[in-house]
Design a protein around this motif. Structure first.
Motif, PDB file in Angstrom:
ATOM      1  N   ALA A 129     -14.304   8.396   3.006  1.00  0.00           N
ATOM      2  CA  ALA A 129     -12.929   8.109   3.432  1.00  0.00           C
ATOM      3  C   ALA A 129     -12.682   8.638   4.838  1.00  0.00           C
ATOM      4  CB  ALA A 129     -11.939   8.722   2.451  1.00  0.00           C
ATOM      5  N   GLY A 130     -13.237   9.786   5.155  1.00  0.00           N
ATOM      6  CA  GLY A 130     -13.097  10.324   6.509  1.00  0.00           C
ATOM      7  C   GLY A 130     -13.759   9.440   7.546  1.00  0.00           C
ATOM      8  N   ILE A 131     -14.910   8.896   7.209  1.00  0.00           N
ATOM      9  CA  ILE A 131     -15.595   7.987   8.129  1.00  0.00           C
ATOM     10  C   ILE A 131     -14.798   6.693   8.288  1.00  0.00           C
ATOM     11  CG2 ILE A 131     -17.669   6.570   8.401  1.00  0.00           C
ATOM     12  CD1 ILE A 131     -19.233   8.904   7.131  1.00  0.00           C
ATOM     13  N   ALA A 132     -14.183   6.216   7.209  1.00  0.00           N
ATOM     14  CA  ALA A 132     -13.390   4.984   7.289  1.00  0.00           C
ATOM     15  C   ALA A 132     -12.155   5.170   8.159  1.00  0.00           C
ATOM     16  CB  ALA A 132     -12.984   4.531   5.890  1.00  0.00           C
ATOM     17  N   VAL A 133     -11.626   6.378   8.213  1.00  0.00           N
ATOM     18  CA  VAL A 133     -10.403   6.637   8.974  1.00  0.00           C
ATOM     19  C   VAL A 133     -10.697   6.820  10.466  1.00  0.00           C
ATOM     20  CG1 VAL A 133      -8.478   8.285   9.174  1.00  0.00           C
ATOM     21  CG2 VAL A 133      -9.219   7.514   6.957  1.00  0.00           C
ATOM     22  N   ILE A 134     -11.953   6.921  10.846  1.00  0.00           N
ATOM     23  CA  ILE A 134     -12.301   7.044  12.265  1.00  0.00           C
ATOM     24  C   ILE A 134     -11.782   5.840  13.054  1.00  0.00           C
ATOM     25  CG2 ILE A 134     -14.259   7.041  13.870  1.00  0.00           C
ATOM     26  CD1 ILE A 134     -15.720   8.844  11.923  1.00  0.00           C
ATOM     27  N   ALA A 135     -11.652   4.698  12.392  1.00  0.00           N
ATOM     28  CA  ALA A 135     -11.135   3.503  13.069  1.00  0.00           C
ATOM     29  C   ALA A 135      -9.725   3.713  13.600  1.00  0.00           C
ATOM     30  CB  ALA A 135     -11.156   2.320  12.110  1.00  0.00           C
ATOM     31  N   LEU A 136      -8.987   4.650  13.031  1.00  0.00           N
ATOM     32  CA  LEU A 136      -7.619   4.888  13.498  1.00  0.00           C
ATOM     33  C   LEU A 136      -7.591   5.452  14.916  1.00  0.00           C
ATOM     34  CD1 LEU A 136      -6.002   6.294  10.250  1.00  0.00           C
ATOM     35  CD2 LEU A 136      -5.888   3.986  11.172  1.00  0.00           C
ATOM     36  N   ALA A 137      -8.634   6.124  15.329  1.00  0.00           N
ATOM     37  CA  ALA A 137      -8.693   6.607  16.713  1.00  0.00           C
ATOM     38  C   ALA A 137      -8.769   5.425  17.678  1.00  0.00           C
ATOM     39  CB  ALA A 137      -9.889   7.524  16.902  1.00  0.00           C
ATOM     40  N   GLY A 138      -9.560   4.437  17.324  1.00  0.00           N
ATOM     41  CA  GLY A 138      -9.641   3.235  18.153  1.00  0.00           C
ATOM     42  C   GLY A 138      -8.331   2.474  18.197  1.00  0.00           C
TER      43      GLY A 138
ATOM     44  N   TYR B 184      -5.988  -1.993   7.502  1.00  0.00           N
ATOM     45  CA  TYR B 184      -7.233  -2.260   6.782  1.00  0.00           C
ATOM     46  C   TYR B 184      -8.071  -0.991   6.656  1.00  0.00           C
ATOM     47  CZ  TYR B 184      -6.345  -7.261   7.048  1.00  0.00           C
ATOM     48  OH  TYR B 184      -5.804  -8.505   6.922  1.00  0.00           O
ATOM     49  N   ALA B 185      -8.109  -0.176   7.701  1.00  0.00           N
ATOM     50  CA  ALA B 185      -8.877   1.076   7.637  1.00  0.00           C
ATOM     51  C   ALA B 185      -8.290   2.015   6.589  1.00  0.00           C
ATOM     52  CB  ALA B 185      -8.896   1.748   9.005  1.00  0.00           C
ATOM     53  N   LEU B 186      -6.965   2.110   6.536  1.00  0.00           N
ATOM     54  CA  LEU B 186      -6.340   2.952   5.516  1.00  0.00           C
ATOM     55  C   LEU B 186      -6.578   2.397   4.115  1.00  0.00           C
ATOM     56  CD1 LEU B 186      -2.963   3.949   7.174  1.00  0.00           C
ATOM     57  CD2 LEU B 186      -4.869   5.433   6.595  1.00  0.00           C
TER      58      LEU B 186
ATOM     59  N   LEU C 136     -11.330   6.544  -1.965  1.00  0.00           N
ATOM     60  CA  LEU C 136     -10.878   7.772  -2.620  1.00  0.00           C
ATOM     61  C   LEU C 136     -10.457   7.567  -4.074  1.00  0.00           C
ATOM     62  CD1 LEU C 136      -8.776   9.581   0.117  1.00  0.00           C
ATOM     63  CD2 LEU C 136     -10.933  10.319  -0.873  1.00  0.00           C
ATOM     64  N   PHE C 137      -9.731   6.501  -4.343  1.00  0.00           N
ATOM     65  CA  PHE C 137      -9.059   6.406  -5.636  1.00  0.00           C
ATOM     66  C   PHE C 137      -9.606   5.344  -6.582  1.00  0.00           C
ATOM     67  CE2 PHE C 137      -5.739   8.059  -2.713  1.00  0.00           C
ATOM     68  CZ  PHE C 137      -5.712   9.338  -3.239  1.00  0.00           C
TER      69      PHE C 137
END
Length: 74
Positions: free
Chosen positions: A11-20, A63-65, A72-73
């Motif tokens: 999940a942490g790796i998937a959220v890296i897209a939010l920086a972009g 989509y990243a979230l 996670l769930f």
């Protein structure tokens, strides 16, 4: 490795897209403001394109979230 730890790392790796997405939104609105400042007559056309860019960029964040929550769930 525990399955819960692997889920949190994924999940942490998937959220890296939010920086972009944050960088992209900053670029969109800085360009929008500078283009309106240079040519105020083009505001109606440029503003619509800026909002379209905002919506498409924000869709990537959603989509990243979604992927992070699925990891996670589910």
């Amino acid at each position: 490795m525990d399955i819960a730890a692997a889920r949190e790392i994924g999940a942490g790796i998937a959220v890296i897209a939010l920086a972009g997405v944050g960088i992209g939104l900053g670029n969109i609105f800085s360009t929008l403001v500078s283009s309106i400042a240079r040519n105020p007559a083009a505001r109606p056309h440029v503003f619509g394109l800026g909002m379209l860019g905002f919506a498409l960029t924000e869709a990537v964040a959603l989509y990243a979230l979604l992927i992070a929550f699925l990891i996670l769930f589910v």
